[in-house]
Design a protein around this motif. Structure first.
Motif, PDB file in Angstrom:
ATOM      1  N   GLY A 149      23.036   7.477  17.440  1.00 41.33           N
ATOM      2  CA  GLY A 149      21.880   7.973  18.102  1.00 41.33           C
ATOM      3  C   GLY A 149      20.807   6.909  18.618  1.00 41.33           C
ATOM      4  N   PRO A 150      19.645   7.306  19.294  1.00 41.51           N
ATOM      5  CA  PRO A 150      18.881   6.384  19.997  1.00 41.51           C
ATOM      6  C   PRO A 150      18.222   5.551  18.952  1.00 41.51           C
ATOM      7  N   ALA A 151      17.799   4.138  19.251  1.00 37.86           N
ATOM      8  CA  ALA A 151      17.185   3.435  18.772  1.00 37.86           C
ATOM      9  C   ALA A 151      15.972   2.602  19.442  1.00 37.86           C
ATOM     10  N   ARG A 152      14.928   1.922  19.158  1.00 42.09           N
ATOM     11  CA  ARG A 152      14.126   1.207  19.785  1.00 42.09           C
ATOM     12  C   ARG A 152      14.414  -0.205  19.231  1.00 42.09           C
ATOM     13  N   VAL A 153      14.361  -1.207  20.428  1.00 41.56           N
ATOM     14  CA  VAL A 153      14.571  -2.602  20.010  1.00 41.56           C
ATOM     15  C   VAL A 153      13.276  -3.287  19.569  1.00 41.56           C
ATOM     16  N   LEU A 154      13.233  -3.940  18.530  1.00 37.97           N
ATOM     17  CA  LEU A 154      12.073  -4.535  18.208  1.00 37.97           C
ATOM     18  C   LEU A 154      12.146  -6.067  18.343  1.00 37.97           C
ATOM     19  N   ALA A 155      13.414  -6.537  18.422  1.00 40.72           N
ATOM     20  CA  ALA A 155      13.646  -7.990  18.615  1.00 40.72           C
ATOM     21  C   ALA A 155      14.961  -8.534  19.119  1.00 40.72           C
ATOM     22  N   VAL A 156      15.107  -9.550  19.747  1.00 42.58           N
ATOM     23  CA  VAL A 156      16.459  -9.926  20.214  1.00 42.58           C
ATOM     24  C   VAL A 156      16.739 -11.288  19.881  1.00 42.58           C
ATOM     25  N   SER A 157      18.075 -11.370  19.332  1.00 43.78           N
ATOM     26  CA  SER A 157      18.282 -13.144  18.875  1.00 43.78           C
ATOM     27  C   SER A 157      19.830 -12.979  19.273  1.00 43.78           C
ATOM     28  N   GLY A 158      20.060 -13.965  20.311  1.00 34.08           N
ATOM     29  CA  GLY A 158      21.454 -14.120  20.898  1.00 34.08           C
ATOM     30  C   GLY A 158      21.911 -12.806  21.290  1.00 34.08           C
ATOM     31  N   ASN A 159      22.937 -12.425  20.639  1.00 31.16           N
ATOM     32  CA  ASN A 159      23.944 -11.179  21.018  1.00 31.16           C
ATOM     33  C   ASN A 159      23.597 -10.053  19.859  1.00 31.16           C
ATOM     34  N   ARG A 160      22.443 -10.269  19.312  1.00 36.81           N
ATOM     35  CA  ARG A 160      21.962  -8.946  18.432  1.00 36.81           C
ATOM     36  C   ARG A 160      20.737  -8.659  18.662  1.00 36.81           C
ATOM     37  N   ALA A 161      20.221  -7.474  18.240  1.00 38.15           N
ATOM     38  CA  ALA A 161      19.160  -6.658  18.425  1.00 38.15           C
ATOM     39  C   ALA A 161      18.649  -6.299  17.486  1.00 38.15           C
ATOM     40  N   LYS A 162      17.484  -6.514  16.810  1.00 38.82           N
ATOM     41  CA  LYS A 162      16.732  -5.817  15.680  1.00 38.82           C
ATOM     42  C   LYS A 162      16.276  -4.431  16.281  1.00 38.82           C
ATOM     43  N   VAL A 163      16.851  -3.495  15.688  1.00 44.94           N
ATOM     44  CA  VAL A 163      16.481  -2.021  16.238  1.00 44.94           C
ATOM     45  C   VAL A 163      15.832  -0.963  14.998  1.00 44.94           C
ATOM     46  N   GLU A 164      14.910  -0.011  15.379  1.00 50.89           N
ATOM     47  CA  GLU A 164      14.312   0.531  14.737  1.00 50.89           C
ATOM     48  C   GLU A 164      15.144   1.938  14.537  1.00 50.89           C
ATOM     49  N   LEU A 165      15.812   2.239  13.346  1.00 54.82           N
ATOM     50  CA  LEU A 165      16.470   3.618  13.050  1.00 54.82           C
ATOM     51  C   LEU A 165      15.430   4.485  12.169  1.00 54.82           C
ATOM     52  N   PRO A 166      15.934   5.617  12.202  1.00 58.99           N
ATOM     53  CA  PRO A 166      15.008   6.884  11.707  1.00 58.99           C
ATOM     54  C   PRO A 166      14.511   6.366  10.300  1.00 58.99           C
ATOM     55  N   ASP A 167      15.109   5.673   9.475  1.00 57.58           N
ATOM     56  CA  ASP A 167      14.879   5.201   8.072  1.00 57.58           C
ATOM     57  C   ASP A 167      14.728   3.829   7.762  1.00 57.58           C
ATOM     58  N   GLU A 168      15.065   2.917   8.751  1.00 62.11           N
ATOM     59  CA  GLU A 168      15.227   1.596   8.531  1.00 62.11           C
ATOM     60  C   GLU A 168      15.179   0.884   9.717  1.00 62.11           C
ATOM     61  N   HIS A 169      14.982  -0.415   9.521  1.00 55.26           N
ATOM     62  CA  HIS A 169      15.353  -1.621  10.735  1.00 55.26           C
ATOM     63  C   HIS A 169      16.548  -2.316  10.360  1.00 55.26           C
ATOM     64  N   ALA A 170      17.395  -2.420  11.342  1.00 49.02           N
ATOM     65  CA  ALA A 170      18.806  -3.355  11.077  1.00 49.02           C
ATOM     66  C   ALA A 170      18.980  -3.975  12.421  1.00 49.02           C
ATOM     67  N   TRP A 171      20.006  -5.014  12.220  1.00 46.61           N
ATOM     68  CA  TRP A 171      20.527  -5.674  13.363  1.00 46.61           C
ATOM     69  C   TRP A 171      21.736  -5.105  13.848  1.00 46.61           C
ATOM     70  N   ALA A 172      21.998  -5.238  15.052  1.00 45.82           N
ATOM     71  CA  ALA A 172      22.836  -4.498  15.891  1.00 45.82           C
ATOM     72  C   ALA A 172      23.590  -5.567  16.741  1.00 45.82           C
ATOM     73  N   VAL A 173      24.897  -5.743  16.838  1.00 42.99           N
ATOM     74  CA  VAL A 173      25.770  -6.408  17.762  1.00 42.99           C
ATOM     75  C   VAL A 173      25.726  -5.765  18.884  1.00 42.99           C
TER      76      VAL A 173
END
Length: 64
Positions: free
Chosen positions: A12-36
């Protein structure tokens, strides 16, 4: 990717919080996670972008 229900698969959708190289820290409904980032275009995510995230507890991919 195969996942069991215990791994809390998310698609599903997620809002980008931060970016580091080829990863983005995203806001999911119940947590923040790093996504490739899994894109074949020159898109570079920025904070506040909305992206499509899919994956399980230990691996997530972002598609802009």
């Amino acid at each position: 990717m195969l996942a069991t229900l215990e791994q809390m698969t998310y698609f599903g959708p997620a809002r980008v919080l931060a970016v580091s190289g080829n990863r983005a820290k995203v806001e999911l409904p119940d947590e923040h996670a790093w996504a490739v980032l899994a894109l074949g275009t020159p898109y570079e995510p920025a904070a506040e972008d909305e992206v499509l995230v899919l994956g399980g507890k230990n691996q997530r991919n972002s598609h802009g």
